[in-house]
Design an enzyme around this catalytic site. Structure first.
Site, PDB file in Angstrom:
ATOM      1  N   GLU A  62       0.839  -1.190   0.000  1.00 47.92           N
ATOM      2  CA  GLU A  62       0.000   0.000   0.000  1.00 47.92           C
ATOM      3  C   GLU A  62       0.879   1.246   0.000  1.00 47.92           C
ATOM      4  OE1 GLU A  62      -3.670  -2.041   2.520  1.00 47.92           O
ATOM      5  OE2 GLU A  62      -2.762  -0.178   3.248  1.00 47.92           O
ATOM      6  N   PRO A  63       0.309   2.406  -0.312  1.00 49.30           N
ATOM      7  CA  PRO A  63       1.129   3.627  -0.322  1.00 49.30           C
ATOM      8  C   PRO A  63       1.868   3.871   0.992  1.00 49.30           C
ATOM      9  CG  PRO A  63      -0.974   4.050  -1.375  1.00 49.30           C
ATOM     10  CD  PRO A  63      -1.058   2.664  -0.812  1.00 49.30           C
ATOM     11  N   ILE A  82       1.089  -2.521  -8.216  1.00 46.90           N
ATOM     12  CA  ILE A  82       0.530  -3.837  -8.511  1.00 46.90           C
ATOM     13  C   ILE A  82       0.809  -4.219  -9.969  1.00 46.90           C
ATOM     14  CG2 ILE A  82      -1.530  -5.271  -8.459  1.00 46.90           C
ATOM     15  CD1 ILE A  82      -0.505  -4.139  -5.697  1.00 46.90           C
ATOM     16  N   GLY A 103       7.815 -18.359  -2.121  1.00 44.18           N
ATOM     17  CA  GLY A 103       7.945 -18.806  -3.497  1.00 44.18           C
ATOM     18  C   GLY A 103       8.160 -17.658  -4.458  1.00 44.18           C
ATOM     19  N   ARG A 127       9.699 -14.903  -3.905  1.00 44.25           N
ATOM     20  CA  ARG A 127      11.092 -14.447  -3.809  1.00 44.25           C
ATOM     21  C   ARG A 127      12.030 -15.349  -4.604  1.00 44.25           C
ATOM     22  NH1 ARG A 127       9.878 -13.023   2.499  1.00 44.25           N
ATOM     23  NH2 ARG A 127       9.163 -10.895   2.060  1.00 44.25           N
ATOM     24  N   GLY A 179      30.998  -1.308 -23.615  1.00 42.10           N
ATOM     25  CA  GLY A 179      31.370   0.061 -23.911  1.00 42.10           C
ATOM     26  C   GLY A 179      30.153   0.885 -24.286  1.00 42.10           C
ATOM     27  N   GLY A 180      30.314   1.780 -25.233  1.00 46.85           N
ATOM     28  CA  GLY A 180      29.216   2.639 -25.647  1.00 46.85           C
ATOM     29  C   GLY A 180      28.033   1.876 -26.210  1.00 46.85           C
ATOM     30  N   GLU A 232       8.963  -7.927  -3.902  1.00 47.49           N
ATOM     31  CA  GLU A 232       8.840  -9.158  -3.106  1.00 47.49           C
ATOM     32  C   GLU A 232       9.575  -9.030  -1.766  1.00 47.49           C
ATOM     33  OE1 GLU A 232       6.578 -10.510  -4.410  1.00 47.49           O
ATOM     34  OE2 GLU A 232       6.928 -11.704  -6.197  1.00 47.49           O
TER      35      GLU A 232
END
Length: 383
Positions: free
Chosen positions: A128-129, A158, A241, A243, A340-341, A364
């Site tokens: 949640e926030p 989510i 699981g 994770r 490299g680049g 997770e």
């Protein structure tokens, strides 16, 4: 770099089929999906046709009935094609497993066939926030009203939100703390369900990430998974699981980055010699391969512990998630440097892998929280 000596014949066949799918259906399109922010639902359904959408669901309920040891092989291999899509499939499979493991016969019959075929997509709503790492502090509520529950709250970050059809939602039915939390199955079409804007993210752009807003969502009581107050325990078991799945996705993304580095260094010359022949660069490659092999061994050990019901499984899953996601990101970042680049150009695909793998150290459960879990396990007997 797969340690084939530790795999059964069935696992070798599983890895071969999954690798063919990853290389044919995911890898050629991964950069374009990332740039276009396209969620390839049709391709996910093709993965489901191979049994990759119900990996842990029992066969009698329409799934593949595979073990966690099989699963980490599947998700590592899928991630060689696209870590973002492999990561979503890991989450979808966690949802399917939770319904198979904790649902009653009617709930399994209602949702598992669609989840296993990916005609129904699943999302997991815990964060949640104001309750990320401290998941037990979540504020979303589910108030009992006769034969129904009324859910109110906001879920954050989510994966699949807005496209997924089925959402496992953790909400508070009792007092503060983990024992006051229950689990529910919410459907996208339930009145009162809405979604925030698609988040603009550093990586994982091939899948949507949105808020899930629950505004007085009234659902029948038979949408509750298990008993009241058991939701947090179920969520944590699911995350063990999950994770492992994300750890395996880090291995696969990093494995792809390492393979691309070998090819790039073999094709490039500097000062009249192949870059691959420079001992300093060979040593870097050796370090990358060694670290990936060590991480893979830990992930597989944790998967086997989870399969066996080992009391240390949760601690091992936390170790594996922390070590494999840190290692995977580090290997991918070094692979970019070796290019490299060219590594900085989107068309080579390396920078996408780096961006995708970075979030694995956060989702997770952040890697800092993984260390808390490990430390708690180490010190519990001294309290």
């Amino acid at each position: 770099m797969t340690a084939v000596t530790t795999l059964t014949e069935d696992q070798l066949a599983l890895a071969e089929v999954t690798l063919d799918f990853a290389q044919e259906q995911l890898a050629p399109h991964a950069v374009a999906w990332d740039q276009d922010k396209h969620f390839p639902v049709d391709v996910i359904r093709r993965a489901a046709a191979l049994g990759l959408s119900g990996v842990y669901v029992r066969e009698e309920h329409g799934g593949s009935g595979l073990t966690r040891a099989d699963g980490v092989l599947v998700f590592e291999t899928l991630a060689t094609g696209c870590p973002s899509i492999a990561g979503y499939l890991s989450i979808h499979n966690m949802v399917a497993w939770m319904i198979d493991r904790y649902g009653d016969p009617a709930q399994r019959a209602r949702w598992l066939p669609g989840l296993c075929s990916a005609e129904t997509l699943g999302s997991y709503c815990l964060t949640e926030p104001g309750a990320g790492s401290d998941a037990a502090a979540l504020r979303s509520r589910a108030e009992r009203d006769g034969g129904h529950y009324v859910l109110t709250g906001v879920k954050q970050f989510i994966s699949g939100a807005g496209v997924s059809d089925v959402y496992i939602v953790l909400a508070r039915t009792g007092g503060d703390g983990p024992r006051g939390i229950s689990a529910f199955v919410v459907e996208r079409g339930d009145p009162g369900v809405s979604f925030g804007a698609d988040e603009r993210k550093m990586g994982w752009n091939a899948q949507p990430t949105r808020q899930v807003v629950l505004d007085g969502v009234r659902i029948p009581a038979d949408r509750r998974l298990g008993a009241e107050g058991e939701g947090f325990r179920m969520a944590m078991h699911g995350l063990n699981g999950g994770r492992l799945g994300i750890a395996a996705c880090s291995l696969g993304g990093a494995r792809s980055a390492l393979d691309r580095s070998l090819t790039h260094l073999a094709d490039r010359e500097a000062f009249g010699a192949r870059l691959l022949d420079a001992q300093a660069l060979q040593f870097r490659l050796a370090d990358m391969a060694t670290e990936l092999t060590a991480a893979r061994a830990l992930v597989r050990q944790a998967a086997e512990a989870l399969d066996l019901g080992d009391p240390q499984a949760a601690q091992l899953c936390a170790m594996a998630k922390r070590f494999a996601t840190d290692t995977g990101f580090s290997v991918a970042d070094r692979a970019l440097q070796l290019h490299g680049g060219y590594g900085y150009l989107s068309e080579y695909g390396i920078e996408k892998i780096v961006r995708d793998l970075r979030v694995h150290r956060i989702l997770e459960g952040t890697n800092e929280i993984m260390n808390v879990i490990v430390a708690r396990g180490l010190t519990e007997h001294l309290r």
